[in-house]
Design a protein around this motif. Sequence first.
Motif, short mmCIF file in Angstrom:
data_model
loop_
_atom_site.label_atom_id
_atom_site.label_comp_id
_atom_site.label_asym_id
_atom_site.label_seq_id
_atom_site.Cartn_x
_atom_site.Cartn_y
_atom_site.Cartn_z
N ILE A 84 0.83 -1.21 0.00
CA ILE A 84 0.00 0.00 0.00
C ILE A 84 0.86 1.25 0.00
CG2 ILE A 84 -1.71 1.32 1.32
CD1 ILE A 84 -2.81 -1.31 2.36
N GLU A 85 1.96 1.22 0.74
CA GLU A 85 2.81 2.41 0.84
C GLU A 85 3.57 2.70 -0.44
OE1 GLU A 85 5.11 1.68 4.35
OE2 GLU A 85 3.57 2.56 5.68
N ARG A 86 3.54 1.79 -1.40
CA ARG A 86 4.07 2.09 -2.73
C ARG A 86 3.17 3.07 -3.46
NH1 ARG A 86 4.90 -3.51 -5.65
NH2 ARG A 86 5.50 -2.08 -7.35
N VAL A 87 1.92 3.13 -3.04
CA VAL A 87 0.94 4.03 -3.67
C VAL A 87 0.65 5.24 -2.78
CG1 VAL A 87 -1.41 4.20 -4.58
CG2 VAL A 87 -0.10 2.09 -4.89
N ILE A 88 0.45 5.00 -1.49
CA ILE A 88 0.14 6.05 -0.53
C ILE A 88 1.33 6.18 0.42
CG2 ILE A 88 -1.44 6.84 1.26
CD1 ILE A 88 -2.75 6.71 -1.44
N SER A 89 2.14 7.21 0.24
CA SER A 89 3.33 7.38 1.07
C SER A 89 3.10 8.48 2.11
CB SER A 89 4.54 7.75 0.20
OG SER A 89 4.31 8.95 -0.51
N GLY A 90 3.80 8.36 3.21
CA GLY A 90 3.74 9.38 4.25
C GLY A 90 2.49 9.33 5.10
N LYS A 91 1.72 8.24 5.05
CA LYS A 91 0.49 8.12 5.84
C LYS A 91 0.47 6.80 6.60
CE LYS A 91 -1.31 12.01 4.41
NZ LYS A 91 -1.59 13.12 5.35
N SER A 101 -9.35 9.58 7.71
CA SER A 101 -9.16 10.66 6.74
C SER A 101 -7.72 10.61 6.26
CB SER A 101 -9.46 12.02 7.38
OG SER A 101 -10.81 12.12 7.77
N VAL A 102 -7.54 10.67 4.96
CA VAL A 102 -6.20 10.60 4.39
C VAL A 102 -5.43 11.88 4.68
CG1 VAL A 102 -4.85 10.28 2.28
CG2 VAL A 102 -7.01 9.04 2.59
N GLY A 103 -6.07 13.02 4.46
CA GLY A 103 -5.41 14.30 4.71
C GLY A 103 -4.44 14.67 3.60
N TYR A 104 -4.04 15.94 3.60
CA TYR A 104 -3.08 16.39 2.61
C TYR A 104 -1.69 15.84 2.93
CZ TYR A 104 -6.59 19.74 1.02
OH TYR A 104 -7.74 20.31 0.53
N PRO A 105 -0.90 15.51 1.91
CA PRO A 105 0.45 14.98 2.17
C PRO A 105 1.41 16.09 2.61
CG PRO A 105 0.12 15.25 -0.19
CD PRO A 105 -1.20 15.58 0.45
N VAL A 106 2.46 15.67 3.31
CA VAL A 106 3.51 16.63 3.65
C VAL A 106 4.26 16.98 2.37
CG1 VAL A 106 3.73 15.76 6.00
CG2 VAL A 106 5.13 14.77 4.18
N GLU A 107 5.03 18.04 2.41
CA GLU A 107 5.68 18.55 1.20
C GLU A 107 6.56 17.51 0.53
OE1 GLU A 107 8.63 22.23 -0.21
OE2 GLU A 107 8.01 22.03 1.88
N SER A 108 7.36 16.81 1.32
CA SER A 108 8.28 15.83 0.74
C SER A 108 7.52 14.69 0.06
CB SER A 108 9.21 15.27 1.82
OG SER A 108 8.45 14.67 2.87
N ALA A 109 6.40 14.26 0.68
CA ALA A 109 5.61 13.18 0.10
C ALA A 109 4.92 13.63 -1.19
CB ALA A 109 4.57 12.69 1.10
N GLU A 110 4.50 14.89 -1.23
CA GLU A 110 3.84 15.39 -2.44
C GLU A 110 4.83 15.54 -3.58
OE1 GLU A 110 0.32 18.57 -3.58
OE2 GLU A 110 1.34 18.71 -1.65
N ILE A 111 6.06 15.96 -3.25
CA ILE A 111 7.11 16.04 -4.28
C ILE A 111 7.44 14.65 -4.82
CG2 ILE A 111 9.54 16.59 -4.68
CD1 ILE A 111 9.21 18.92 -2.71
N ALA A 112 7.54 13.66 -3.91
CA ALA A 112 7.81 12.29 -4.32
C ALA A 112 6.68 11.76 -5.21
CB ALA A 112 7.99 11.40 -3.10
N MET A 113 5.44 12.18 -4.89
CA MET A 113 4.30 11.77 -5.71
C MET A 113 4.43 12.32 -7.13
SD MET A 113 0.28 12.79 -5.32
CE MET A 113 0.68 14.45 -5.92
N LEU A 114 4.84 13.57 -7.24
CA LEU A 114 5.01 14.17 -8.56
C LEU A 114 6.09 13.46 -9.36
CD1 LEU A 114 4.81 17.97 -7.66
CD2 LEU A 114 3.03 16.56 -8.70
N GLU A 115 7.14 13.04 -8.67
CA GLU A 115 8.25 12.38 -9.35
C GLU A 115 7.90 10.95 -9.76
OE1 GLU A 115 11.33 12.68 -6.47
OE2 GLU A 115 11.88 14.74 -7.01
#
Length: 331
Positions: free
Chosen positions: A26-33, A182-196
């Motif tokens: 799961i953490e391969r798809v949803i990171s930082g949670k 609630s999933v919530g918004y990701p932290v900055e590093s996790a959102e950057i990793a998502m974009l990459e």
Amino acid sequence: MTTGASGQAPDLDTVRRVTGAVRQNIERVISGKPDVVNACLVVLLAEGHLLIEDVPGVGKTQLSKALARSIDCTVARIQFTPDLLPSDVTGVSIFNQDTRQFEFRPGGVFANIVVGDEINRASPKTQSALLEAMEERQVTVDNATYMLEKPFMVIATQNPIEMEGTYALPEAQRDRFMARVSVGYPVESAEIAMLEGHTAHNPLDDLEPVTDAGELRKVIEIVGRVHVSSAVHRYAVALTTATRTSNDLHLGASPRATLHLVRAAKAVAATQGRDYVLPDDIHGITSPVLAHRLLPNVEATMSGRTTSAILSGIVESVPVPSGSDSSGSRA
């Protein structure tokens, strides 16, 4: 180590291996949670149903799909829309011209893992089609009852009720969900990793099952043998009773909520390598298990007190059992 009703100690190594593999998938798809992922696993092992509530675009559907794809079993996805009918969920009897008989065509609920996307966009009538399946693991259509295969889990996503075009879930529907997260918004590093990592391809496409329905049934049976002391039982009852007598709540927790609280605590203990439940296991899952079932009264609502804040105060007011009996451990 303690022993369950069968006289054998729970095989916690199997629980740890299976949950670790599913968590990693799961953490391969949803990171930082990690807390959200752990809550999903607890509900899965406790034979509950999961409600994922949050604003659009934070990964609710991705989370539910990642959990479903991690298990090699039947999976069905139902997109809840205003025009969805109850028969689309449960199934319908259709007349066969060749045999001159009615044949039952199963609906989307006939699967081991049922992903209900945006459940509160369908009418309450359609939402209620899940009630029997979620509680009794069966579906009744035209006076015929069809049993659902175990394991059976509903993972539903919903937008906050303030969103346009949503219908609030009835109290009976909410009470059947073991937990709400609630999933919530990701932290900055996790959102950057998502974009990459997510812009070139969807990581869901690479997920392979790491366990199957048979092994999952075995793990669920192991979790059921985790020991709960009488002191921990009394603590769980004291918590739910306090919600029923609170001056801030119009609706408190049901007996089903107490049962879900203890079942979830057993899953928490097993995933942490213990064959007995601690009061801390109960305390740690009180909010996801109870908060969505409670309704604040008018005075509390007008004063701006949220259900979570009210529940937090109630939990702090209930004494936590101490001593050897509360550990649940026995020779």
